[in-house]
Design an enzyme around this catalytic site. Structure first.
Site, short mmCIF file in Angstrom:
data_model
loop_
_atom_site.label_atom_id
_atom_site.label_comp_id
_atom_site.label_asym_id
_atom_site.label_seq_id
_atom_site.Cartn_x
_atom_site.Cartn_y
_atom_site.Cartn_z
N ASP A 26 19.81 -20.76 -51.86
CA ASP A 26 18.85 -19.66 -51.68
C ASP A 26 17.61 -19.87 -52.55
O ASP A 26 17.67 -20.50 -53.60
CB ASP A 26 19.53 -18.33 -52.05
CG ASP A 26 18.74 -17.13 -51.53
OD1 ASP A 26 17.94 -17.30 -50.59
OD2 ASP A 26 18.93 -16.02 -52.07
N GLY A 29 12.07 -19.80 -49.79
CA GLY A 29 10.83 -19.07 -49.51
C GLY A 29 10.06 -18.77 -50.78
O GLY A 29 8.84 -18.98 -50.86
N HIS A 43 11.85 -24.70 -46.99
CA HIS A 43 13.01 -25.15 -46.22
C HIS A 43 13.00 -26.66 -46.08
O HIS A 43 14.04 -27.32 -46.16
CB HIS A 43 13.02 -24.51 -44.83
CG HIS A 43 13.12 -23.00 -44.86
ND1 HIS A 43 13.96 -22.35 -45.73
CD2 HIS A 43 12.49 -22.04 -44.14
CE1 HIS A 43 13.84 -21.03 -45.53
NE2 HIS A 43 12.95 -20.82 -44.58
N TRP A 75 18.92 -14.40 -38.17
CA TRP A 75 18.16 -14.23 -36.92
C TRP A 75 17.16 -13.09 -37.07
O TRP A 75 16.23 -12.98 -36.27
CB TRP A 75 19.09 -13.92 -35.74
CG TRP A 75 20.06 -15.03 -35.41
CD1 TRP A 75 21.39 -15.03 -35.70
CD2 TRP A 75 19.79 -16.27 -34.73
NE1 TRP A 75 21.96 -16.20 -35.25
CE2 TRP A 75 21.01 -16.97 -34.64
CE3 TRP A 75 18.64 -16.85 -34.19
CZ2 TRP A 75 21.11 -18.22 -34.04
CZ3 TRP A 75 18.75 -18.09 -33.58
CH2 TRP A 75 19.97 -18.77 -33.52
N LEU A 137 33.77 -37.85 -48.57
CA LEU A 137 33.38 -36.45 -48.84
C LEU A 137 33.29 -35.75 -47.49
O LEU A 137 32.82 -36.34 -46.52
CB LEU A 137 32.00 -36.41 -49.52
CG LEU A 137 31.34 -35.03 -49.63
CD1 LEU A 137 31.81 -34.30 -50.89
CD2 LEU A 137 29.82 -35.13 -49.67
N ARG A 197 25.09 -12.10 -55.10
CA ARG A 197 25.87 -11.55 -53.99
C ARG A 197 26.38 -12.67 -53.10
O ARG A 197 25.93 -13.81 -53.20
CB ARG A 197 25.05 -10.53 -53.19
CG ARG A 197 23.72 -11.05 -52.68
CD ARG A 197 22.99 -10.00 -51.84
NE ARG A 197 21.64 -10.44 -51.50
CZ ARG A 197 20.52 -9.97 -52.04
NH1 ARG A 197 20.56 -9.02 -52.95
NH2 ARG A 197 19.34 -10.44 -51.67
N GLU A 210 35.78 -19.74 -58.52
CA GLU A 210 34.99 -19.42 -59.71
C GLU A 210 33.54 -19.30 -59.26
O GLU A 210 33.03 -20.17 -58.55
CB GLU A 210 35.13 -20.54 -60.76
CG GLU A 210 36.53 -20.69 -61.31
CD GLU A 210 37.03 -19.43 -62.02
OE1 GLU A 210 36.22 -18.72 -62.65
OE2 GLU A 210 38.25 -19.16 -61.93
C1 IPE Z 1 21.95 -16.36 -47.59
O1 IPE Z 1 20.62 -16.24 -48.02
C2 IPE Z 1 22.03 -17.29 -46.43
C3 IPE Z 1 21.59 -18.67 -46.65
C4 IPE Z 1 21.27 -19.22 -47.78
C5 IPE Z 1 21.59 -19.47 -45.49
P1 IPE Z 1 19.72 -15.00 -47.62
O2 IPE Z 1 18.43 -15.20 -48.33
O3 IPE Z 1 19.66 -14.83 -46.16
O4 IPE Z 1 20.55 -13.79 -48.26
P2 IPE Z 1 20.13 -12.29 -48.55
O5 IPE Z 1 19.65 -11.71 -47.26
O6 IPE Z 1 19.04 -12.32 -49.58
O7 IPE Z 1 21.38 -11.65 -49.06
C1 IPE Z 2 17.44 -19.86 -48.22
O1 IPE Z 2 16.17 -19.60 -48.74
C2 IPE Z 2 17.38 -20.56 -46.89
C3 IPE Z 2 17.76 -19.72 -45.73
C4 IPE Z 2 18.23 -18.52 -45.78
C5 IPE Z 2 17.58 -20.33 -44.43
P1 IPE Z 2 15.39 -18.28 -48.35
O2 IPE Z 2 14.56 -18.56 -47.15
O3 IPE Z 2 16.32 -17.13 -48.24
O4 IPE Z 2 14.44 -18.10 -49.61
P2 IPE Z 2 14.08 -16.74 -50.34
O5 IPE Z 2 15.36 -16.10 -50.75
O6 IPE Z 2 13.31 -15.91 -49.36
O7 IPE Z 2 13.25 -17.18 -51.50
MG MG Z 3 17.02 -15.75 -49.58
#
Ligand code: IPE
Ligand code: IPE
Ligand code: MG
Length: 266
Positions: A26, A29, A43, A75, A137, A197, A210
């Protein structure tokens, strides 16, 4: 039928290095935004980071790496971002499968693939087929995956396979139908990007993992961050319901006779 035991049924063998690492990648963005780049640049960078993390896992003797690439809830993002992610998935599979294969890596994709374009579905099937015999792996990519989706699809398949036992199903009846049946449960769960989360990731399989959270954004993740997570994992005492004294005394803390008979793998 189950290849792997369950952490709530039996005490798994644990070692210095986690056998299975699961990561929520995560923060892509936010990484891009900090640099005044479009979110999708994060990404793109994220795929490069994943390539290096796979290598680092191989070098450390980790046997299973599972990464969350796209959730069933993603989505809801703007259409352009979703289609960028789909195209990125196509190009990553096109470019990376040969390299994974050369490195002895088995590729698995878990999630509801029915919503993907036929071209993407073909690439997924081809990638899995090509690498099926590899054992160094196992890399599992969760795409259009949700933990609740997984539990429900497993229940539905179990209902069709074992209707006569309905009302008396056990954990070991269900687990072979879960999307992650090819892997033991994760030992170490990592989430980058600062959120603490689970976001509907592997909610069944993370029962005794863990948990490790880092503020580092996924595009900044590297072998050193992985080592910090593994070092933290090593300091944990994995009790699986037992007491610390039992662990120190080398007592396996087996289930009482009656309970053990009821819950043993069928
Ligand atoms: C969780 O990240 C899903 C992925 C990393 C693919 P999100 O960025 O979508 O999660 P929330 O919405 O902040 O919980
Ligand atoms: C995780 O990064 C990648 C996907 C969910 C596809 P995010 O795109 O959720 O990045 P943030 O959380 O908005 O920074
Ligand atoms: Mg995110």
């Amino acid at each position: 039928m189950a290849a792997f035991g369950s952490s709530t049924q039996a005490i798994p063998d644990t070692g210095e290095v986690p056998r299975h690492v699961a990561i929520i990648m995560d923060g892509n963005g936010r990484w891009a935004r900090k640099r005044f780049l479009p979110r999708v640049a994060g990404h793109k960078r994220g795929v490069e980071v994943l390539r290096r993390v796979i290598q680092a896992c191989v070098e450390r003797g980790i046997e299973y790496l599972t990464v969350f690439a796209f959730s069933s809830e993603n989505w809801r993002r703007p259409t352009e971002e979703v289609s960028f992610l789909m195209n990125l998935f196509v190009s990553a599979l096109t470019e990376e499968v040969a390299r994974l294969h050369e490195n002895g890596i088995r590729l698995k994709i878990v999630g509801d693939l029915s919503r993907f374009e036929p071209r993407l579905r073909e690439l997924i099937a081809e990638g899995e087929r090509t690498t099926a015999g590899n054992g160094r792996l196992t890399l599992t990519i969760a795409a259009n995956y949700g933990g609740r989706w997984d539990i429900l699809q497993a229940c539905n398949r179990l209902a069709r396979a074992l209707p006569e036992k309905c009302g008396e199903w056990s954990e070991s009846d269900l687990t072979p139908f879960l999307a992650m049946a090819h892997a033991p449960e994760p030992d170490l769960f990592i989430r980058t990007g600062g959120e603490q989360r689970i976001s509907n990731f592997m909610i069944w399989q993370l029962a005794y993992a863990e948990l490790y959270f880092t503020d580092r954004l996924w595009p900044e993740f590297d072998a050193r961050t992985l080592d910090a997570a593994i070092a933290s994992y090593r300091r944990r005492e994995r009790r699986f319901g037992r007491t610390s004294e039992q662990l120190q005394g080398g007592d396996a803390g087996a289930l009482p006779e009656a309970a053990a008979t009821q819950t043993q793998d069928a």
